[in-house]
Design an enzyme around this catalytic site. Structure first.
Site, short mmCIF file in Angstrom:
data_model
loop_
_atom_site.label_atom_id
_atom_site.label_comp_id
_atom_site.label_asym_id
_atom_site.label_seq_id
_atom_site.Cartn_x
_atom_site.Cartn_y
_atom_site.Cartn_z
CB SER A 69 30.34 35.76 41.69
OG SER A 69 30.72 37.09 41.94
CG HIS A 122 34.29 33.74 42.34
ND1 HIS A 122 35.49 33.18 41.92
CD2 HIS A 122 34.19 34.94 41.68
CE1 HIS A 122 36.07 33.99 41.04
NE2 HIS A 122 35.31 35.06 40.88
CG ASP A 160 34.30 38.53 41.58
OD1 ASP A 160 35.27 37.98 41.04
OD2 ASP A 160 33.12 38.15 41.43
CG MET A 165 36.29 44.23 41.02
SD MET A 165 34.79 44.62 40.12
CE MET A 165 34.27 42.96 39.63
CG HIS A 210 38.76 36.93 40.39
ND1 HIS A 210 37.75 37.05 39.46
CD2 HIS A 210 39.91 37.24 39.72
CE1 HIS A 210 38.26 37.42 38.29
NE2 HIS A 210 39.56 37.55 38.43
CG MET A 237 39.39 41.05 38.72
SD MET A 237 37.60 41.03 38.47
CE MET A 237 37.10 40.41 40.06
CG MET A 244 38.93 37.03 33.51
SD MET A 244 37.96 36.71 35.00
CE MET A 244 36.43 37.58 34.65
CG ASP A 249 34.85 34.94 37.07
OD1 ASP A 249 33.62 35.10 37.16
OD2 ASP A 249 35.67 35.60 37.74
C1 DX5 Z 1 33.58 39.75 36.75
C2 DX5 Z 1 33.75 38.92 38.00
C3 DX5 Z 1 32.83 37.76 38.00
C4 DX5 Z 1 31.37 38.13 38.07
C5 DX5 Z 1 30.57 37.02 37.48
O1 DX5 Z 1 34.53 40.73 36.71
O2 DX5 Z 1 35.07 38.43 38.11
O3 DX5 Z 1 33.16 36.84 39.04
O4 DX5 Z 1 30.93 38.42 39.36
O5 DX5 Z 1 29.24 37.42 37.40
P1 DX5 Z 1 28.24 36.81 36.32
O6 DX5 Z 1 28.18 35.34 36.60
O7 DX5 Z 1 26.95 37.52 36.61
O8 DX5 Z 1 28.80 37.11 34.96
ZN ZN Z 2 35.51 36.67 39.52
#
Ligand code: DX5
Ligand code: ZN
Length: 218
Positions: A7, A32, A34, A36, A65, A67, A136, A174
């Site tokens: 990620s 990956h 993320d 947000m 991903h 969110m 998750m 994840d």
């Molecule tokens: C959390 C994200 C993850 C995060 C994982 O909201 O969706 O992808 O970056 O990070 P680690 O592996 O550090 O928990």
């Molecule tokens: Zn993620």
């Protein structure tokens, strides 16, 4: 062997080129990414513009991903930015089936993510339509959190649902994945390991990715 999806949320944003070069030289399977929005999760990360730069930096699969609330409003933008897989949250979609069809019509692989409190049964009527389920294993919003052990039970149940339905969906885990817990996650039935801090805070990220890749079910 599991697929490994580092990620980039945990990367050093002042030297992204360096971190992308490292991933490209490593055994990482996917990027990956993320996204947000500060509404679905209490944090804001990045959007399509940065993803188009990651797209240019790598030929690896870009696993996006989302969110975000109302992901249907932005799905086309993320496809145009270069996403190969787009994962939307069941909790963020009133018309999840429609949104999955939208992703397919855009020509990307369709993923659905579930928060820790969401039972896998919400997927029972659509499991054959999707390419990926992202479970998750932390509450989404931040990297570096602790793995929630109950996720192992959900992985086993989901694997059973997938096998009995004839679905081809991959199971992605994840949040809080470490070298220590990866063997039990893979043993429960996971196909894809997302890893943020475990990779980017490691002294040797390339070796850490290689170790994750070699995970043996235990
Ligand atoms: C959390 C994200 C993850 C995060 C994982 O909201 O969706 O992808 O970056 O990070 P680690 O592996 O550090 O928990
Ligand atoms: Zn993620």
């Amino acid at each position: 062997m599991p697929l490994v999806a580092p990620s980039l949320l945990s990367a050093n944003f002042l030297q992204l080129q360096k971190d992308c070069d490292m991933l490209n030289d490593s055994q990482a399977d996917w990027y990956h990414l993320d996204v947000m929005d500060g509404r679905f999760v209490p944090n804001i990360s990045f959007g399509p513009m940065l993803i188009s730069f990651f797209r240019k930096a790598t030929s690896k699969t870009c696993d996006v991903h989302l969110m975000i609330e109302e992901p249907e409003r932005y799905a086309a933008d993320f496809q145009q930015a270069g996403a190969d897989i787009i994962t939307i949250h069941a909790e963020a979609c009133i018309h999840l089936h429609r949104n999955i069809q939208q992703l397919k019509s855009l020509g990307v692989k369709a993923g659905v993510a579930l928060n820790p409190h969401t039972p896998i049964q919400v997927l029972s009527e659509i499991i054959r339509e999707i390419d990926l389920v992202c479970l998750m294993s932390v509450n989404p919003g931040f990297g570096g959190q602790q793995f929630i052990p109950h996720t192992l039970v959900k992985i086993r149940e989901l694997k059973e649902m997938i096998n009995s339905s004839g679905s081809k969906a991959l199971i992605e885990i994840d949040g809080g994945v470490t070298l220590d817990n990866a063997p039990s996650i893979v043993a429960a039935g996971a196909d894809v390991l997302v890893a943020g801090n475990t990779v980017f805070k490691a002294a040797d990220p390339i070796a850490t990715i290689a170790q994750l890749k070699k995970t043996v079910a235990a």
